[in-house]
Design an enzyme around this catalytic site. Structure first.
Site, PDB file in Angstrom:
ATOM      1  N   ASP A  75      23.459 -64.277  22.706  1.00 37.87           N
ATOM      2  CA  ASP A  75      22.308 -64.223  21.790  1.00 37.87           C
ATOM      3  C   ASP A  75      22.048 -65.638  21.282  1.00 37.87           C
ATOM      4  OD1 ASP A  75      20.678 -63.848  19.367  1.00 37.87           O
ATOM      5  OD2 ASP A  75      21.091 -61.725  19.674  1.00 37.87           O
ATOM      6  N   ILE A  76      20.788 -66.036  21.305  1.00 37.64           N
ATOM      7  CA  ILE A  76      20.416 -67.402  20.931  1.00 37.64           C
ATOM      8  C   ILE A  76      20.546 -67.631  19.415  1.00 37.64           C
ATOM      9  CG2 ILE A  76      17.904 -67.189  20.556  1.00 37.64           C
ATOM     10  CD1 ILE A  76      19.577 -69.762  22.850  1.00 37.64           C
ATOM     11  N   GLU A 136      12.983 -56.279  17.758  1.00 38.53           N
ATOM     12  CA  GLU A 136      12.315 -57.568  17.994  1.00 38.53           C
ATOM     13  C   GLU A 136      11.871 -57.692  19.451  1.00 38.53           C
ATOM     14  OE1 GLU A 136      14.748 -60.975  16.714  1.00 38.53           O
ATOM     15  OE2 GLU A 136      13.765 -62.139  18.289  1.00 38.53           O
ATOM     16  N   HIS A 159      18.545 -53.444  24.965  1.00 34.02           N
ATOM     17  CA  HIS A 159      19.700 -54.343  24.962  1.00 34.02           C
ATOM     18  C   HIS A 159      20.765 -53.841  24.003  1.00 34.02           C
ATOM     19  CE1 HIS A 159      16.668 -55.907  22.136  1.00 34.02           C
ATOM     20  NE2 HIS A 159      17.677 -56.283  21.376  1.00 34.02           N
ATOM     21  N   HIS A 215      23.866 -55.149  21.677  1.00 30.73           N
ATOM     22  CA  HIS A 215      24.525 -56.296  21.042  1.00 30.73           C
ATOM     23  C   HIS A 215      26.034 -56.054  21.048  1.00 30.73           C
ATOM     24  CE1 HIS A 215      20.981 -58.091  18.802  1.00 30.73           C
ATOM     25  NE2 HIS A 215      20.503 -56.871  18.982  1.00 30.73           N
TER      26      HIS A 215
HETATM   27  P1  5GP Z   1      16.538 -56.850  18.364  1.00 32.07           P
HETATM   28  O1  5GP Z   1      15.390 -56.584  19.306  1.00 32.07           O
HETATM   29  O2  5GP Z   1      17.817 -56.173  18.803  1.00 32.07           O
HETATM   30  O3  5GP Z   1      16.177 -56.509  16.944  1.00 32.07           O
HETATM   31  O4  5GP Z   1      16.832 -58.411  18.353  1.00 32.07           O
HETATM   32  C1  5GP Z   1      16.682 -59.180  19.515  1.00 32.07           C
HETATM   33  C2  5GP Z   1      17.819 -60.165  19.644  1.00 32.07           C
HETATM   34  O5  5GP Z   1      17.546 -60.979  20.774  1.00 32.07           O
HETATM   35  C3  5GP Z   1      17.995 -61.096  18.442  1.00 32.07           C
HETATM   36  O6  5GP Z   1      19.357 -61.072  18.033  1.00 32.07           O
HETATM   37  C4  5GP Z   1      17.566 -62.457  18.976  1.00 32.07           C
HETATM   38  O7  5GP Z   1      18.314 -63.521  18.431  1.00 32.07           O
HETATM   39  C5  5GP Z   1      17.774 -62.332  20.466  1.00 32.07           C
HETATM   40  N1  5GP Z   1      16.808 -63.103  21.240  1.00 32.07           N
HETATM   41  C6  5GP Z   1      15.461 -63.072  21.114  1.00 32.07           C
HETATM   42  N2  5GP Z   1      14.869 -63.891  21.997  1.00 32.07           N
HETATM   43  C7  5GP Z   1      15.875 -64.454  22.710  1.00 32.07           C
HETATM   44  C8  5GP Z   1      15.899 -65.406  23.794  1.00 32.07           C
HETATM   45  O8  5GP Z   1      14.880 -65.896  24.272  1.00 32.07           O
HETATM   46  N3  5GP Z   1      17.120 -65.754  24.279  1.00 32.07           N
HETATM   47  C9  5GP Z   1      18.286 -65.213  23.779  1.00 32.07           C
HETATM   48  N4  5GP Z   1      19.432 -65.606  24.327  1.00 32.07           N
HETATM   49  N5  5GP Z   1      18.292 -64.315  22.761  1.00 32.07           N
HETATM   50  C10 5GP Z   1      17.109 -63.951  22.239  1.00 32.07           C
END
Ligand code: 5GP
Length: 133
Positions: A28-29, A87, A92, A94
């Site tokens: 995760d970035i 987001e 995905h 975590h």
């Molecule tokens: P969620 O959709 O589970 O709420 O959050 C998406 C997760 O993906 C976040 O923790 C965010 O930091 C990570 N994320 C979003 N865009 C990118 C990306 O382009 N590269 C990486 N490695 N992680 C990402």
């Protein structure tokens, strides 16, 4: 194509932790802790619970192997698993190496690591994963 599909296809760079024909894992970035990893199916599906039973089962087995690899190389009590997907509309999982329950709080400020630290973390996970597979 979703941003995560582009990552799995290598069109957008990522710190790769593991891959199979069907699934991909990368750091995760904006990590909660060092080693915070995302597992995705290469197939585009937004909501994880829209996946077919056999696909989600294989996905979970992949995430289990990645979690074992993370646990082998990062000091932690357990690797926590969470699914949010608020987001990025590409399913995905975590995986977060936890020292305490607080490490799983997604409202925590995100950590920042240098590219060298991220590269090293991903390499360690990749190496441990390859020894499990
Ligand atoms: P969620 O959709 O589970 O709420 O959050 C998406 C997760 O993906 C976040 O923790 C965010 O930091 C990570 N994320 C979003 N865009 C990118 C990306 O382009 N590269 C990486 N490695 N992680 C990402």
């Amino acid at each position: 194509m979703s941003i995560f599909s582009k990552i799995a296809a290598g069109e957008i760079p990522s710190y790769k932790c593991a891959e199979t024909e069907e699934f991909y894992a990368f750091l995760d970035i904006n990590p909660l802790v060092k080693g915070h990893t995302l597992c995705i199916p290469r197939r585009e599906v937004d909501y994880i619970f829209d996946m077919e039973d056999d696909e989600i089962a294989r996905f979970q087995v992949f995430a289990k192997k990645v979690a074992c690899a993370i646990k082998a190389v990062f000091p932690c009590i357990k690797v926590g698993e969470a699914v949010l997907g608020l987001e990025v509309p590409h399913a995905h999982i975590h995986l977060v190496p936890m020292q305490s329950e607080k490490d799983m709080l997604f409202s925590n400020p995100k950590k920042q690591f240098t590219p060298e630290e991220m590269t090293e973390a991903a390499e360690k996970i990749r190496d441990a994963f390859s020894r499990l597979a």
